[in-house]
Design a protein around this motif. Structure first.
Motif, PDB file in Angstrom:
ATOM      1  N   PRO A 120       0.845  -1.202   0.000  1.00 46.55           N
ATOM      2  CA  PRO A 120       0.000   0.000   0.000  1.00 46.55           C
ATOM      3  C   PRO A 120       0.878   1.248   0.000  1.00 46.55           C
ATOM      4  O   PRO A 120       1.977   1.248   0.554  1.00 46.55           O
ATOM      5  N   MET A 121       0.392   2.296  -0.616  1.00 51.01           N
ATOM      6  CA  MET A 121       1.170   3.528  -0.679  1.00 51.01           C
ATOM      7  C   MET A 121       1.370   4.102   0.721  1.00 51.01           C
ATOM      8  O   MET A 121       0.397   4.403   1.410  1.00 51.01           O
ATOM      9  N   PRO A 122       2.613   4.273   1.166  1.00 48.56           N
ATOM     10  CA  PRO A 122       2.854   4.830   2.503  1.00 48.56           C
ATOM     11  C   PRO A 122       2.544   6.325   2.550  1.00 48.56           C
ATOM     12  O   PRO A 122       2.519   7.006   1.525  1.00 48.56           O
ATOM     13  N   PHE A 123       2.346   6.822   3.754  1.00 51.39           N
ATOM     14  CA  PHE A 123       2.132   8.261   3.935  1.00 51.39           C
ATOM     15  C   PHE A 123       3.452   9.015   4.020  1.00 51.39           C
ATOM     16  O   PHE A 123       3.593  10.103   3.461  1.00 51.39           O
ATOM     17  N   ALA A 124       4.439   8.444   4.721  1.00 50.97           N
ATOM     18  CA  ALA A 124       5.708   9.130   4.935  1.00 50.97           C
ATOM     19  C   ALA A 124       6.423   9.367   3.607  1.00 50.97           C
ATOM     20  O   ALA A 124       6.611   8.431   2.826  1.00 50.97           O
ATOM     21  N   PRO A 125       6.852  10.598   3.330  1.00 47.58           N
ATOM     22  CA  PRO A 125       7.508  10.893   2.044  1.00 47.58           C
ATOM     23  C   PRO A 125       8.719  10.020   1.763  1.00 47.58           C
ATOM     24  O   PRO A 125       8.935   9.609   0.620  1.00 47.58           O
ATOM     25  N   VAL A 126       9.526   9.715   2.774  1.00 43.52           N
ATOM     26  CA  VAL A 126      10.709   8.893   2.540  1.00 43.52           C
ATOM     27  C   VAL A 126      10.318   7.486   2.102  1.00 43.52           C
ATOM     28  O   VAL A 126      10.998   6.872   1.259  1.00 43.52           O
ATOM     29  N   LEU A 127       9.229   6.959   2.638  1.00 43.62           N
ATOM     30  CA  LEU A 127       8.754   5.640   2.229  1.00 43.62           C
ATOM     31  C   LEU A 127       8.087   5.706   0.862  1.00 43.62           C
ATOM     32  O   LEU A 127       8.198   4.778   0.063  1.00 43.62           O
ATOM     33  N   GLU A 128       7.394   6.802   0.586  1.00 39.36           N
ATOM     34  CA  GLU A 128       6.787   6.976  -0.738  1.00 39.36           C
ATOM     35  C   GLU A 128       7.856   6.941  -1.816  1.00 39.36           C
ATOM     36  O   GLU A 128       7.705   6.284  -2.849  1.00 39.36           O
ATOM     37  N   ARG A 129       8.964   7.635  -1.579  1.00 40.51           N
ATOM     38  CA  ARG A 129      10.055   7.648  -2.563  1.00 40.51           C
ATOM     39  C   ARG A 129      10.630   6.256  -2.783  1.00 40.51           C
ATOM     40  O   ARG A 129      11.085   5.919  -3.890  1.00 40.51           O
ATOM     41  N   ALA A 130      10.603   5.432  -1.739  1.00 36.72           N
ATOM     42  CA  ALA A 130      11.144   4.076  -1.858  1.00 36.72           C
ATOM     43  C   ALA A 130      10.225   3.152  -2.640  1.00 36.72           C
ATOM     44  O   ALA A 130      10.667   2.139  -3.182  1.00 36.72           O
ATOM     45  N   VAL A 131       8.943   3.487  -2.730  1.00 40.11           N
ATOM     46  CA  VAL A 131       7.947   2.615  -3.359  1.00 40.11           C
ATOM     47  C   VAL A 131       7.800   2.893  -4.855  1.00 40.11           C
ATOM     48  O   VAL A 131       7.655   1.966  -5.653  1.00 40.11           O
ATOM     49  N   VAL A 132       7.840   4.167  -5.250  1.00 40.85           N
ATOM     50  CA  VAL A 132       7.508   4.518  -6.632  1.00 40.85           C
ATOM     51  C   VAL A 132       8.743   4.426  -7.531  1.00 40.85           C
ATOM     52  O   VAL A 132       9.878   4.537  -7.064  1.00 40.85           O
ATOM     53  N   PRO A 133       8.544   4.203  -8.830  1.00 40.08           N
ATOM     54  CA  PRO A 133       9.672   4.162  -9.774  1.00 40.08           C
ATOM     55  C   PRO A 133      10.401   5.498  -9.802  1.00 40.08           C
ATOM     56  O   PRO A 133       9.774   6.562  -9.738  1.00 40.08           O
ATOM     57  N   ASP A 134      11.733   5.451  -9.886  1.00 42.47           N
ATOM     58  CA  ASP A 134      12.503   6.689  -9.968  1.00 42.47           C
ATOM     59  C   ASP A 134      13.584   6.546 -11.033  1.00 42.47           C
ATOM     60  O   ASP A 134      13.755   5.486 -11.646  1.00 42.47           O
ATOM     61  N   ARG A 135      14.309   7.634 -11.262  1.00 38.18           N
ATOM     62  CA  ARG A 135      15.314   7.643 -12.335  1.00 38.18           C
ATOM     63  C   ARG A 135      16.437   6.657 -12.068  1.00 38.18           C
ATOM     64  O   ARG A 135      16.993   6.079 -13.012  1.00 38.18           O
ATOM     65  N   GLU A 136      16.773   6.466 -10.818  1.00 37.39           N
ATOM     66  CA  GLU A 136      17.840   5.518 -10.491  1.00 37.39           C
ATOM     67  C   GLU A 136      17.457   4.110 -10.933  1.00 37.39           C
ATOM     68  O   GLU A 136      18.270   3.394 -11.537  1.00 37.39           O
ATOM     69  N   ALA A 137      16.215   3.708 -10.633  1.00 37.36           N
ATOM     70  CA  ALA A 137      15.756   2.375 -11.026  1.00 37.36           C
ATOM     71  C   ALA A 137      15.656   2.252 -12.540  1.00 37.36           C
ATOM     72  O   ALA A 137      15.976   1.202 -13.120  1.00 37.36           O
ATOM     73  N   ILE A 138      15.203   3.313 -13.199  1.00 41.18           N
ATOM     74  CA  ILE A 138      15.085   3.290 -14.659  1.00 41.18           C
ATOM     75  C   ILE A 138      16.464   3.174 -15.296  1.00 41.18           C
ATOM     76  O   ILE A 138      16.676   2.386 -16.224  1.00 41.18           O
ATOM     77  N   THR A 139      17.397   3.939 -14.784  1.00 42.30           N
ATOM     78  CA  THR A 139      18.766   3.895 -15.307  1.00 42.30           C
ATOM     79  C   THR A 139      19.361   2.506 -15.169  1.00 42.30           C
ATOM     80  O   THR A 139      19.958   1.963 -16.119  1.00 42.30           O
ATOM     81  N   ALA A 140      19.188   1.907 -13.999  1.00 44.71           N
ATOM     82  CA  ALA A 140      19.748   0.565 -13.760  1.00 44.71           C
ATOM     83  C   ALA A 140      19.130  -0.453 -14.707  1.00 44.71           C
ATOM     84  O   ALA A 140      19.834  -1.306 -15.263  1.00 44.71           O
ATOM     85  N   ALA A 141      17.802  -0.367 -14.924  1.00 43.70           N
ATOM     86  CA  ALA A 141      17.147  -1.336 -15.807  1.00 43.70           C
ATOM     87  C   ALA A 141      17.631  -1.199 -17.240  1.00 43.70           C
ATOM     88  O   ALA A 141      17.858  -2.199 -17.930  1.00 43.70           O
ATOM     89  N   ILE A 142      17.803   0.030 -17.704  1.00 42.49           N
ATOM     90  CA  ILE A 142      18.259   0.249 -19.077  1.00 42.49           C
ATOM     91  C   ILE A 142      19.696  -0.277 -19.256  1.00 42.49           C
ATOM     92  O   ILE A 142      20.000  -0.970 -20.240  1.00 42.49           O
ATOM     93  N   LEU A 143      20.553   0.031 -18.318  1.00 44.53           N
ATOM     94  CA  LEU A 143      21.945  -0.406 -18.431  1.00 44.53           C
ATOM     95  C   LEU A 143      22.068  -1.926 -18.352  1.00 44.53           C
ATOM     96  O   LEU A 143      22.817  -2.544 -19.109  1.00 44.53           O
ATOM     97  N   GLU A 144      21.290  -2.541 -17.456  1.00 42.65           N
ATOM     98  CA  GLU A 144      21.331  -4.007 -17.342  1.00 42.65           C
ATOM     99  C   GLU A 144      20.841  -4.668 -18.624  1.00 42.65           C
ATOM    100  O   GLU A 144      21.383  -5.673 -19.087  1.00 42.65           O
ATOM    101  N   THR A 145      19.783  -4.086 -19.206  1.00 38.30           N
ATOM    102  CA  THR A 145      19.232  -4.639 -20.447  1.00 38.30           C
ATOM    103  C   THR A 145      20.203  -4.453 -21.602  1.00 38.30           C
ATOM    104  O   THR A 145      20.388  -5.348 -22.442  1.00 38.30           O
ATOM    105  N   ALA A 146      20.832  -3.298 -21.667  1.00 39.62           N
ATOM    106  CA  ALA A 146      21.750  -3.005 -22.765  1.00 39.62           C
ATOM    107  C   ALA A 146      22.984  -3.922 -22.723  1.00 39.62           C
ATOM    108  O   ALA A 146      23.538  -4.287 -23.771  1.00 39.62           O
ATOM    109  N   LYS A 147      23.401  -4.319 -21.523  1.00 39.72           N
ATOM    110  CA  LYS A 147      24.606  -5.132 -21.381  1.00 39.72           C
ATOM    111  C   LYS A 147      24.330  -6.626 -21.464  1.00 39.72           C
ATOM    112  O   LYS A 147      25.274  -7.426 -21.584  1.00 39.72           O
TER     113      LYS A 147
END
Length: 307
Positions: A279-306
């Motif tokens: 479930p979506m947390p209320f605390a902003p720090v936990l919210e940031r941990a749950v939703v997709p972010d640029r770091e996760a996107i970058t890692a997925a692209i690099l892993e796929t490319a390699k």
């Protein structure tokens, strides 16, 4: 909406506090079109059902939900009533309703019960489901939704609402076709809503390492498999970005179908970047941990490319 109401007297607007436009979405509509913008009681099931009846009687209602999670209260009225009536009457009855979800999805400070992005639920049930990422698409897709003879849901992502841009009122965008926002040769990234902009930003950051093609799905359902197939046929790699839960999410469906139908073109496993299955947390720090972010996107692209 203003242009469609001016062009078609059957278009009307329903929702809580829409006459004075609490959310800012219906600003000025009541003054411009007296009697066709109606404040409703605080009962989503009631006014969603009312819209179904109005549509069957010849109107084209737009229904605004102040919070995207209020979809859960009106789910039966949409998927078990409005969505099925045309089939149950053998095509004799149309139900042209547009369901509008402004500010859908998480944005820091919106709180746990305001931060869901439930477009996957309606796509799963076969409802035409649109998630525009740009001002032009928001304008053009809403017009297409209002003109459609079936129920159409439009989710306006919270992280896209601040975006500004020129809009050409003459441009039409039909329901279904995706848009290639950035051409590339190494990895295909298909995203929807605000994640399109995140994908473009990551693609620019990685430009000296990976040539990324970014596809804006625009619609969760119907999905443009033709555009995705052409892209993956060229790149041989696919990353799917989705701001809903990973399990049974929109990204899961895209990835599974790609694995089934495009396996002979894929040179690496399909990767998904989605929300955590919590479930979506209320605390902003936990919210940031749950939703997709640029770091996760970058890692997925690099892993796929390699791979």
């Amino acid at each position: 909406m203003r242009d469609e109401m001016a062009a078609d007297p059957s278009v009307c607007y329903l929702g809580e506090d829409v006459v004075h436009s609490l959310r800012g979405v219906s600003s000025g509509l009541a003054a411009a079109h007296p009697g066709r913008v109606k404040d409703t009681p605080i009962s989503e099931a009631a006014f969603t059902g009312f819209a179904t009846g109005a549509a069957m009687a010849g109107m084209r209602p737009i229904v605004e939900y102040q919070i995207p999670t209020l979809l859960y209260v009106a789910f039966d009225q949409i998927v078990n009533q409005a969505q099925k009536i045309r089939l149950m009457t053998g095509g004799q009855t149309r139900v042209p309703v547009t369901y509008l979800f402004p500010g859908s999805g998480a944005r820091l400070g919106l709180a746990g019960q305001h931060s869901d992005h439930p477009y996957t639920l309606l796509a799963h049930m076969g409802v035409k489901t649109l998630v525009p990422a740009t001002p032009q698409d928001a304008y053009s897709l809403v017009r297409s939704a209002i003109r459609d003879d079936d129920p159409v849901a439009v989710f306006l992502p919270a992280n896209c609402l601040p975006r500004k841009g020129d809009v050409d009122v003459a441009v039409t965008v039909p329901i279904g076709p995706a848009a290639i926002r950035r051409e590339g040769t190494d990895v295909t990234v298909v995203a929807i809503g605000h994640l399109v902009h995140e994908a473009l930003a990551v693609a620019d950051d990685l430009a000296d390492q990976v040539d990324v093609e970014v596809i804006d799905a625009r619609a969760a359902h119907p999905f443009d498999w033709h555009t995705l197939t052409r892209s993956v046929t060229r790149t041989g790699r696919l990353v799917v970005l989705d701001d809903t839960n990973r399990t049974c999410g929109w990204a899961a469906e895209v990835a599974a179908t790609a694995a089934e139908e495009l396996f002979h073109h894929l040179r690496a496993p399909v990767r998904r970047v989605a929300r955590a299955d919590v479930p979506m947390p209320f605390a902003p720090v936990l919210e940031r941990a749950v939703v997709p972010d640029r770091e996760a996107i970058t890692a997925a692209i690099l892993e796929t490319a390699k791979a």
